[in-house]
Design an enzyme around this catalytic site. Structure first.
Site, PDB file in Angstrom:
ATOM      1  N   TYR A 132       0.832  -1.198   0.000  1.00 33.77           N
ATOM      2  CA  TYR A 132       0.000   0.000   0.000  1.00 33.77           C
ATOM      3  C   TYR A 132       0.875   1.260   0.000  1.00 33.77           C
ATOM      4  O   TYR A 132       0.660   2.185  -0.781  1.00 33.77           O
ATOM      5  CB  TYR A 132      -0.912  -0.028   1.227  1.00 33.77           C
ATOM      6  CG  TYR A 132      -1.809   1.173   1.362  1.00 33.77           C
ATOM      7  CD1 TYR A 132      -3.009   1.255   0.652  1.00 33.77           C
ATOM      8  CD2 TYR A 132      -1.466   2.232   2.200  1.00 33.77           C
ATOM      9  CE1 TYR A 132      -3.841   2.354   0.772  1.00 33.77           C
ATOM     10  CE2 TYR A 132      -2.283   3.341   2.331  1.00 33.77           C
ATOM     11  CZ  TYR A 132      -3.474   3.401   1.611  1.00 33.77           C
ATOM     12  OH  TYR A 132      -4.285   4.495   1.741  1.00 33.77           O
ATOM     13  N   GLU A 158     -36.409 -15.370  23.085  1.00 33.01           N
ATOM     14  CA  GLU A 158     -36.264 -14.970  21.680  1.00 33.01           C
ATOM     15  C   GLU A 158     -34.901 -15.413  21.173  1.00 33.01           C
ATOM     16  O   GLU A 158     -33.979 -15.605  21.975  1.00 33.01           O
ATOM     17  CB  GLU A 158     -36.393 -13.448  21.564  1.00 33.01           C
ATOM     18  CG  GLU A 158     -35.179 -12.716  22.109  1.00 33.01           C
ATOM     19  CD  GLU A 158     -35.445 -11.294  22.582  1.00 33.01           C
ATOM     20  OE1 GLU A 158     -36.182 -11.118  23.574  1.00 33.01           O
ATOM     21  OE2 GLU A 158     -34.908 -10.379  21.954  1.00 33.01           O
ATOM     22  N   LYS A 190     -31.127 -15.516  19.884  1.00 35.98           N
ATOM     23  CA  LYS A 190     -29.947 -14.655  20.027  1.00 35.98           C
ATOM     24  C   LYS A 190     -29.318 -14.562  18.646  1.00 35.98           C
ATOM     25  O   LYS A 190     -28.758 -15.530  18.139  1.00 35.98           O
ATOM     26  CB  LYS A 190     -28.977 -15.250  21.044  1.00 35.98           C
ATOM     27  CG  LYS A 190     -27.768 -14.373  21.282  1.00 35.98           C
ATOM     28  CD  LYS A 190     -26.996 -14.863  22.492  1.00 35.98           C
ATOM     29  CE  LYS A 190     -25.898 -13.917  22.909  1.00 35.98           C
ATOM     30  NZ  LYS A 190     -24.880 -13.672  21.889  1.00 35.98           N
ATOM     31  N   ARG A 203     -21.473  -0.902  19.371  1.00 38.55           N
ATOM     32  CA  ARG A 203     -21.396  -1.108  20.807  1.00 38.55           C
ATOM     33  C   ARG A 203     -20.054  -0.614  21.366  1.00 38.55           C
ATOM     34  O   ARG A 203     -19.999  -0.079  22.463  1.00 38.55           O
ATOM     35  CB  ARG A 203     -21.569  -2.597  21.089  1.00 38.55           C
ATOM     36  CG  ARG A 203     -21.433  -2.969  22.525  1.00 38.55           C
ATOM     37  CD  ARG A 203     -21.860  -4.420  22.705  1.00 38.55           C
ATOM     38  NE  ARG A 203     -21.768  -4.794  24.088  1.00 38.55           N
ATOM     39  CZ  ARG A 203     -20.666  -5.226  24.679  1.00 38.55           C
ATOM     40  NH1 ARG A 203     -19.555  -5.340  23.970  1.00 38.55           N
ATOM     41  NH2 ARG A 203     -20.646  -5.541  25.940  1.00 38.55           N
ATOM     42  N   LYS A 224     -35.541 -12.992  29.081  1.00 38.34           N
ATOM     43  CA  LYS A 224     -35.530 -11.707  29.812  1.00 38.34           C
ATOM     44  C   LYS A 224     -36.736 -11.650  30.740  1.00 38.34           C
ATOM     45  O   LYS A 224     -37.823 -12.094  30.351  1.00 38.34           O
ATOM     46  CB  LYS A 224     -35.619 -10.533  28.824  1.00 38.34           C
ATOM     47  CG  LYS A 224     -34.445 -10.451  27.862  1.00 38.34           C
ATOM     48  CD  LYS A 224     -34.648  -9.420  26.766  1.00 38.34           C
ATOM     49  CE  LYS A 224     -33.525  -9.542  25.739  1.00 38.34           C
ATOM     50  NZ  LYS A 224     -33.760  -8.778  24.517  1.00 38.34           N
ATOM     51  N   CYS A 236      10.115 -24.571  34.510  1.00 37.16           N
ATOM     52  CA  CYS A 236       9.540 -23.797  33.414  1.00 37.16           C
ATOM     53  C   CYS A 236      10.304 -24.158  32.136  1.00 37.16           C
ATOM     54  O   CYS A 236      11.540 -24.093  32.118  1.00 37.16           O
ATOM     55  CB  CYS A 236       9.664 -22.311  33.692  1.00 37.16           C
ATOM     56  SG  CYS A 236       9.273 -21.325  32.245  1.00 37.16           S
ATOM     57  N   CYS A 264      10.996 -14.167  33.604  1.00 36.54           N
ATOM     58  CA  CYS A 264      10.893 -15.258  32.623  1.00 36.54           C
ATOM     59  C   CYS A 264      10.294 -14.689  31.343  1.00 36.54           C
ATOM     60  O   CYS A 264       9.223 -14.090  31.373  1.00 36.54           O
ATOM     61  CB  CYS A 264      10.002 -16.367  33.142  1.00 36.54           C
ATOM     62  SG  CYS A 264       9.528 -17.528  31.845  1.00 36.54           S
TER      63      CYS A 264
HETATM   64  S1  IVH Z   1     -30.436  -8.252  24.806  1.00 36.29           S
HETATM   65  C1  IVH Z   1     -28.746  -5.788  28.314  1.00 36.29           C
HETATM   66  N1  IVH Z   1     -31.367  -9.756  22.880  1.00 36.29           N
HETATM   67  O1  IVH Z   1     -25.869 -10.593  22.332  1.00 36.29           O
HETATM   68  C2  IVH Z   1     -28.877  -6.896  27.346  1.00 36.29           C
HETATM   69  N2  IVH Z   1     -29.037  -9.293  22.897  1.00 36.29           N
HETATM   70  O2  IVH Z   1     -24.032 -11.495  24.360  1.00 36.29           O
HETATM   71  C3  IVH Z   1     -28.954  -6.429  25.961  1.00 36.29           C
HETATM   72  N3  IVH Z   1     -27.806 -10.259  21.020  1.00 36.29           N
HETATM   73  O3  IVH Z   1     -24.382  -7.490  22.888  1.00 36.29           O
HETATM   74  C4  IVH Z   1     -28.880  -7.477  24.980  1.00 36.29           C
HETATM   75  N4  IVH Z   1     -29.529 -11.209  20.047  1.00 36.29           N
HETATM   76  O4  IVH Z   1     -25.341  -7.946  20.559  1.00 36.29           O
HETATM   77  C5  IVH Z   1     -30.282  -9.190  23.417  1.00 36.29           C
HETATM   78  N5  IVH Z   1     -32.333 -11.031  21.210  1.00 36.29           N
HETATM   79  C6  IVH Z   1     -31.259 -10.463  21.742  1.00 36.29           C
HETATM   80  C7  IVH Z   1     -29.982 -10.596  21.158  1.00 36.29           C
HETATM   81  C8  IVH Z   1     -28.886  -9.997  21.778  1.00 36.29           C
HETATM   82  C9  IVH Z   1     -28.221 -10.979  19.978  1.00 36.29           C
HETATM   83  C10 IVH Z   1     -26.401  -9.878  21.259  1.00 36.29           C
HETATM   84  C11 IVH Z   1     -26.158  -8.433  21.580  1.00 36.29           C
HETATM   85  C12 IVH Z   1     -25.410  -8.429  22.873  1.00 36.29           C
HETATM   86  C13 IVH Z   1     -24.867  -9.818  22.925  1.00 36.29           C
HETATM   87  C14 IVH Z   1     -24.624 -10.255  24.334  1.00 36.29           C
END
Ligand code: IVH
Length: 683
Positions: free
Chosen positions: A37, A117, A119, A140, A293, A410, A440
């Site tokens: 580059y 729900e 993840k 984030r 939750k 070690c 070390c």
């Molecule tokens: S709730 C205070 N709901 O998982 C809690 N997070 O491991 C806020 N994520 O940083 C998070 N699906 O990026 C929530 N249905 C869901 C999610 C979710 C994915 C991610 C989110 C979070 C990370 C935590």
């Protein structure tokens, strides 16, 4: 060369630099090495200097200020963006629900609902709306400060730029996950390959790379989508329940997840988890578990947070991916605290989309339990970010004996390695470690890697590889050396070049001011994790006070008692801290480091409560709250909660059955309150 040839060459150089710039942020698809580059930029600069009349106004040499190093602006999250604790088994889920009930002091038969729900496996983003208009969007980041990716998030089709429906608060920050679905991912990768570029490893990486483009037009061409699932700052309440809030998001124009449901018992939650797991492949996007939750938002508020995660939610992860491969060798690694860890070198194998060639064997007892030998066929597993581990030997080991021992010296510096004996229990520690400390090389390198790691100083461009290289060259022997590196010399190194040397210098300079808790954690003291570091920072507030305490905290002194009284800091931590600061060598390392960087004071929590800065002790049986909730509440109002009464105690809250602590408080003249009086005081 004719003018026409020069023009052609200039055009070519500009195009190459532009496309390299565009790919700069796609962490997983680096286009050029830094040296290549830099060579392009040098040729362009020289050619333009020799033929100024052919220079184009929009040449990248004319827009130095816009170069990547600053990348994106910063956005401070007014409400921290947290992560989630994990559950791996059904029992973990049952225990989570029980823990929530215990914290709230709820009887077993009191009704309590939880949402469940998927993840989503993407990256989280926060979208801020003022009077219904999207005004900013951030990643984030470290949870406190994220990157300003507003222009890029605006290009995501299913993110509303103006809210629909009605009744939204004036300020509304909606949070959720940015992701790419499977069909779009496949199409995107076909296009990558057709253009002669590398395919993306997985949809998550592709989404992250796409969102962090400097040019929003590039982001716009990527098939990003967004699911809304939580919120940050809001100027008015949006609902009484989690479910209700998400329904309102949907009314206001956000995509929400159709698989979200509300349940009354752990059995229902777990059944729903298995339903989602069965549908996983058919959903069309990557998920890695189910999030539960607490549905009632008032209860969520009472539950609050522990360091980085809410008490009211948990992620129930899908089982780790497993695979079978061959154990080629067992190597011994030296960790930063001197622990020796046997590492399995494996015939490389793909597990859950990632190539694995090393796995941990934990300690010598584990090797003997597994009866594993070099040459064996072994089953390994990889779960999320956790280091892969060896689960078992494939085949019959019943006739085998196993008496594996780690070296007693070690392998790097030859110092003696021992297994500690717990003085109280007489049990021999499973870990063999040695205490030669930073003299070390192996331990020094590991400490340095920890020092710059993401949760510590988090220096962009200074990772494990660079630390090893700079250590080998004797440019970095201890943390302070990072701040006096010679960047001209670095620019000369193969694979570096001027651009990355400059970026590295900026990244290092950006860390010359550091939060107290990060700094303490970065020192890599045994037993001092992020959580403890944060508790200690909140207690002492300034590094200066903490250091003074470390110098005078001999057993029996007030300083020692004060350290022990910090809630969440136990004898293990105190021993480790005093051990670390008791070493002249360690103190000198810290002093040299403090000549280079400034440790910021920790923030005083909530300033205007009647108990801010006061030291509170709870004793006896509390009837309205669990002990944990009472402590958490006091801390959130700025009090320090201690486990023992001393002259420094300001308030003792005594429930029925209070004994010796009450007696001592009375003797010392400490103010004593009943639970009701305490509630009145804190409102
Ligand atoms: S709730 C205070 N709901 O998982 C809690 N997070 O491991 C806020 N994520 O940083 C998070 N699906 O990026 C929530 N249905 C869901 C999610 C979710 C994915 C991610 C989110 C979070 C990370 C935590």
């Amino acid at each position: 060369m004719s003018d026409a040839d020069i023009k052609k060459r200039l055009k070519y150089l500009i195009q190459e630099i532009r496309s390299a710039d565009a790919l700069y942020y796609q962490d997983d698809n680096p286009a050029l090495s830094d040296a290549e580059y830099d060579a392009l930029r040098t040729e362009l600069r020289e050619l333009e200097a020799a033929h100024p009349h052919l220079m184009s106004k929009d040449s990248p040499t004319q827009s130095v200020g816009a170069k990547p190093s600053g990348k994106f602006g910063k956005i401070a999250h007014t409400v921290a963006m947290l992560s989630l604790d994990n559950a791996f088994t059904d029992d973990d889920v049952v225990e989570f629900v029980a823990r929530v009930r215990r914290f709230l002091n709820l009887p077993d038969d009191a009704p309590m609902a939880f949402t469940a729900e998927p993840k989503i496996d993407g990256l989280s983003a926060a979208l801020r709306y003022v009077n219904g208009q999207l005004v900013s969007g951030a990643t984030r980041g470290d949870g406190k400060v994220g990157e300003d990716v507003t222009a890029n998030l605006r290009t995501v089709d299913n993110i509303p730029k103006t809210l629909t429906g009605s009744g939204w608060p004036d300020v509304l920050e909606v949070r959720g996950e940015v992701y790419i679905d499977h069909a779009d991912f496949d199409t995107m990768n076909e296009a990558q390959l057709a253009a002669g570029k590398d395919a993306y490893k997985n949809p998550r990486n592709a989404a992250a790379g796409s969102l962090r483009q400097i040019d929003p037009n590039v982001t716009a061409s990527r098939p990003l989508k967004f699911f809304a699932y939580t919120w940050g700052e809001v100027s008015a309440d949006i609902s009484d329940t989690q479910m209700g809030a998400v329904e309102r998001f949907s009314d206001w124009g956000f995509a929400t997840n159709a698989e979200m449901k509300c349940h009354a018992t752990p059995a229902q939650m777990i059944a729903h988890y298995h339903e989602i797991e069965a549908k996983r492949a058919a959903l069309g996007y990557d998920i890695d578990g189910v999030v539960y939750k607490v549905n009632d938002l008032e209860l969520q508020a009472r539950l609050g947070f522990v360091s980085r995660a809410p008490r009211w939610a948990i992620a129930h992860k899908f089982p780790a991916e497993k695979a079978i491969t061959t154990l080629e060798a067992i190597d011994v690694q030296v960790g930063r605290t001197g622990a020796l860890t046997p590492v399995a070198r494996l015939t490389p194998i793909t597990v859950g989309g990632v190539v694995v060639s090393n796995a941990t064997l934990h300690n010598e007892d584990e090797i003997n339990r597994l009866k594993v030998r070099v040459g064996d066929s072994v089953e390994i597993q990889r779960a999320g970010d956790v280091i892969p581990q060896v689960l078992r030997v494939v085949g019959d080991t019943s006739g085998r004996t196993s008496d594996y021992h780690l070296p007693h010296e070690c392998p790097v510096c030859g110092a003696e390695a021992v297994r500690d004996v717990d003085e109280k229990t007489g049990r021999v520690d499973v870990v063999r470690r040695y205490t030669n400390g930073l003299s070390c090389p192996a331990q020094a390198i590991e400490s340095l890697k920890h020092f710059v790691s993401r949760r510590a100083l988090d220096i962009d461009g200074l990772g494990a590889k660079q630390i090893e290289l700079f250590y080998e060259k004797a440019w970095i022997k201890e943390p302070a050396d990072i701040f006096t590196l010679n960047f001209d010399a670095i620019a000369q190194l193969e694979g570096f070049g001027e651009t990355s040397a400059t970026n590295l210098r900026e990244a290092i300079n950006a860390r010359r001011e550091i939060d107290f808790d990060r700094f303490l954690y970065a020192l890599g003291i045994r037993h001092i994790g992020q959580g403890n570091a944060s508790l200690i920072a909140k207690h002492y507030l300034t590094w200066h006070k903490f250091e003074a305490a470390m110098e005078s905290a001999k057993i029996g002194t007030d300083a020692y008692a004060e350290l022990m009284s910090i809630d969440g800091v136990g004898p293990g931590q105190v021993d480790a801290l005093l051990g670390f600061f008791g070493s002249e060598n360690n103190r000198a390392i810290v002093v040299r480091l403090l000549m280079q960087i400034t440790v910021k004071d920790a923030e005083v929590p909530a300033s205007n409560s009647p108990i801010t800065g006061k030291t509170v002790v709870f004793t006896g049986k509390l009837e309205r709250f669990s002990r944990d909730e009472a402590k958490a509440r006091a801390q959130s109002l700025g009090a320090k909660v201690s486990g023992s009464v001393s002259a420094k105690t300001d308030i003792l809250v005594a429930g029925p059955g209070a004994g010796s602590k009450l007696k001592k408080a009375t003797e010392l003249g400490v103010k004593t309150l009943t639970e009701d009086e305490w509630l009145q005081l804190i409102g």
